[in-house]
Design a protein around this motif. Sequence first.
Motif, mmCIF file in Angstrom:
data_model
loop_
_atom_site.group_PDB
_atom_site.id
_atom_site.type_symbol
_atom_site.label_atom_id
_atom_site.label_comp_id
_atom_site.label_asym_id
_atom_site.label_seq_id
_atom_site.Cartn_x
_atom_site.Cartn_y
_atom_site.Cartn_z
ATOM 1 N N THR A 1 0.826 -1.211 0.000
ATOM 2 C CA THR A 1 0.000 0.000 0.000
ATOM 3 C C THR A 1 0.857 1.257 0.000
ATOM 4 O O THR A 1 0.633 2.172 -0.787
ATOM 5 N N HIS A 2 1.856 1.299 0.891
ATOM 6 C CA HIS A 2 2.703 2.498 1.016
ATOM 7 C C HIS A 2 3.892 2.420 0.060
ATOM 8 O O HIS A 2 4.421 1.333 -0.190
ATOM 9 N N HIS A 3 4.303 3.571 -0.437
ATOM 10 C CA HIS A 3 5.279 3.608 -1.522
ATOM 11 C C HIS A 3 6.701 3.899 -1.058
ATOM 12 O O HIS A 3 6.930 4.575 -0.056
ATOM 13 N N SER A 4 7.629 3.387 -1.827
ATOM 14 C CA SER A 4 9.040 3.718 -1.654
ATOM 15 C C SER A 4 9.271 5.138 -2.147
ATOM 16 O O SER A 4 8.381 5.767 -2.740
ATOM 17 N N ASN A 5 10.468 5.660 -1.930
ATOM 18 C CA ASN A 5 10.796 6.989 -2.464
ATOM 19 C C ASN A 5 10.593 7.040 -3.973
ATOM 20 O O ASN A 5 10.095 8.020 -4.523
ATOM 21 N N TYR A 6 10.989 5.961 -4.648
ATOM 22 C CA TYR A 6 10.828 5.900 -6.105
ATOM 23 C C TYR A 6 9.355 5.960 -6.493
ATOM 24 O O TYR A 6 8.948 6.755 -7.350
ATOM 25 N N GLY A 7 8.538 5.124 -5.860
ATOM 26 C CA GLY A 7 7.118 5.114 -6.189
ATOM 27 C C GLY A 7 6.452 6.442 -5.893
ATOM 28 O O GLY A 7 5.636 6.942 -6.684
ATOM 29 N N ALA A 8 6.803 7.047 -4.758
ATOM 30 C CA ALA A 8 6.220 8.331 -4.386
ATOM 31 C C ALA A 8 6.609 9.416 -5.392
ATOM 32 O O ALA A 8 5.792 10.270 -5.766
ATOM 33 N N PRO B 1 7.426 5.119 -17.300
ATOM 34 C CA PRO B 1 8.022 5.713 -16.090
ATOM 35 C C PRO B 1 9.537 5.728 -16.134
ATOM 36 O O PRO B 1 10.166 5.042 -16.958
ATOM 37 N N ASP B 2 10.124 6.525 -15.251
ATOM 38 C CA ASP B 2 11.569 6.489 -15.068
ATOM 39 C C ASP B 2 11.976 5.100 -14.587
ATOM 40 O O ASP B 2 11.240 4.447 -13.841
ATOM 41 N N ALA B 3 13.140 4.660 -14.980
ATOM 42 C CA ALA B 3 13.655 3.388 -14.471
ATOM 43 C C ALA B 3 14.001 3.556 -12.997
ATOM 44 O O ALA B 3 14.553 4.592 -12.606
ATOM 45 N N PRO B 4 13.679 2.573 -12.161
ATOM 46 C CA PRO B 4 13.957 2.701 -10.723
ATOM 47 C C PRO B 4 15.397 3.072 -10.420
ATOM 48 O O PRO B 4 15.662 3.872 -9.516
ATOM 49 N N GLN B 5 16.349 2.528 -11.178
ATOM 50 C CA GLN B 5 17.761 2.800 -10.903
ATOM 51 C C GLN B 5 18.168 4.221 -11.281
ATOM 52 O O GLN B 5 19.235 4.699 -10.878
ATOM 53 N N ASP B 6 17.304 4.909 -12.034
ATOM 54 C CA ASP B 6 17.620 6.276 -12.447
ATOM 55 C C ASP B 6 17.087 7.329 -11.480
ATOM 56 O O ASP B 6 17.336 8.522 -11.670
ATOM 57 N N VAL B 7 16.339 6.902 -10.468
ATOM 58 C CA VAL B 7 15.774 7.835 -9.491
ATOM 59 C C VAL B 7 16.485 7.623 -8.157
ATOM 60 O O VAL B 7 16.309 6.603 -7.501
ATOM 61 N N THR B 8 17.309 8.582 -7.808
ATOM 62 C CA THR B 8 18.075 8.480 -6.566
ATOM 63 C C THR B 8 17.631 9.577 -5.616
ATOM 64 O O THR B 8 17.867 10.761 -5.850
ATOM 65 N N ILE B 9 16.959 9.178 -4.555
ATOM 66 C CA ILE B 9 16.483 10.122 -3.545
ATOM 67 C C ILE B 9 17.022 9.667 -2.198
ATOM 68 O O ILE B 9 16.752 8.537 -1.769
ATOM 69 N N PRO B 10 17.800 10.477 -1.507
ATOM 70 C CA PRO B 10 18.348 10.067 -0.211
ATOM 71 C C PRO B 10 17.230 9.678 0.759
ATOM 72 O O PRO B 10 16.177 10.319 0.805
ATOM 73 N N LEU B 11 17.454 8.621 1.495
ATOM 74 C CA LEU B 11 16.470 8.157 2.459
ATOM 75 C C LEU B 11 16.426 9.074 3.674
ATOM 76 O O LEU B 11 17.451 9.579 4.124
ATOM 77 N N THR B 12 15.233 9.290 4.189
ATOM 78 C CA THR B 12 15.068 10.035 5.423
ATOM 79 C C THR B 12 15.504 9.156 6.588
ATOM 80 O O THR B 12 15.171 7.966 6.626
#
Length: 218
Positions: free
Chosen positions: A154-161, A195-206
């Motif tokens: 149900t809840h999304h990863s940084n990539y999904g969000a 969509p963007d490829a998951p490996q192409d979206v880099t968001i630092p984790l909180t």
Amino acid sequence: DDVTILNRALSGRSSSSFIREGRWKDAIEEKADYLFIQFGHNDQKDNSDGAGPFTTYKDNLRKFVSAFRDKGGIPVLVTPMERRRWDAGKPALTLADYAEAVRQVGEEQNVPVIDLHAMSLKFYGALGEKDSTKAFVIYPANAFGNDKPLKDNTHHSNYGAYELARCVVEGIKAHLPGLAKHLAPDAGTFDPAKPDAPQDVTIPLTPMETPPETPAGS
């Protein structure tokens, strides 16, 4: 520089509990030009008498729209994004009635509707059943100090969000020209079917609590 965003959402709340807890009253007291309204996942769990997508849920959405319009603002309805469910190789529907209820209120009340439900299905479908796990909080044990695997559909990863946020931006462009002119120049364009490829979206984790706490309502 000329836009301020205030997030009044809170995990685990339905449209009814958001009202009951006084959170709607607090939100409506804010002076704002636009109000994005999205509920559904937790309304689906509301077992109170008469609760449902085409009863209490629609009534609450109408109340939100009317109250904000009375304050001179522009309400915007957002359909709930889907959960991760698959059936016969395709994303399955779990929130279709709630999404349809939002569309109906939008048409009845002449309110802009950003159909995140429809766009999320395109997004998940483009990833496929296996890779769609990368858009959700699905991680092996010890990924974040968790002793057991995280399997949250149900809840999304940084990539999904991030990808769903890009969907909302496309909705703003399509339905809210007055707001769209304030989008950052690098907002770009986005097709949820590509969509963007998951490996192409880099968001630092909180930084998280250890072990991580499950979001309310899960």
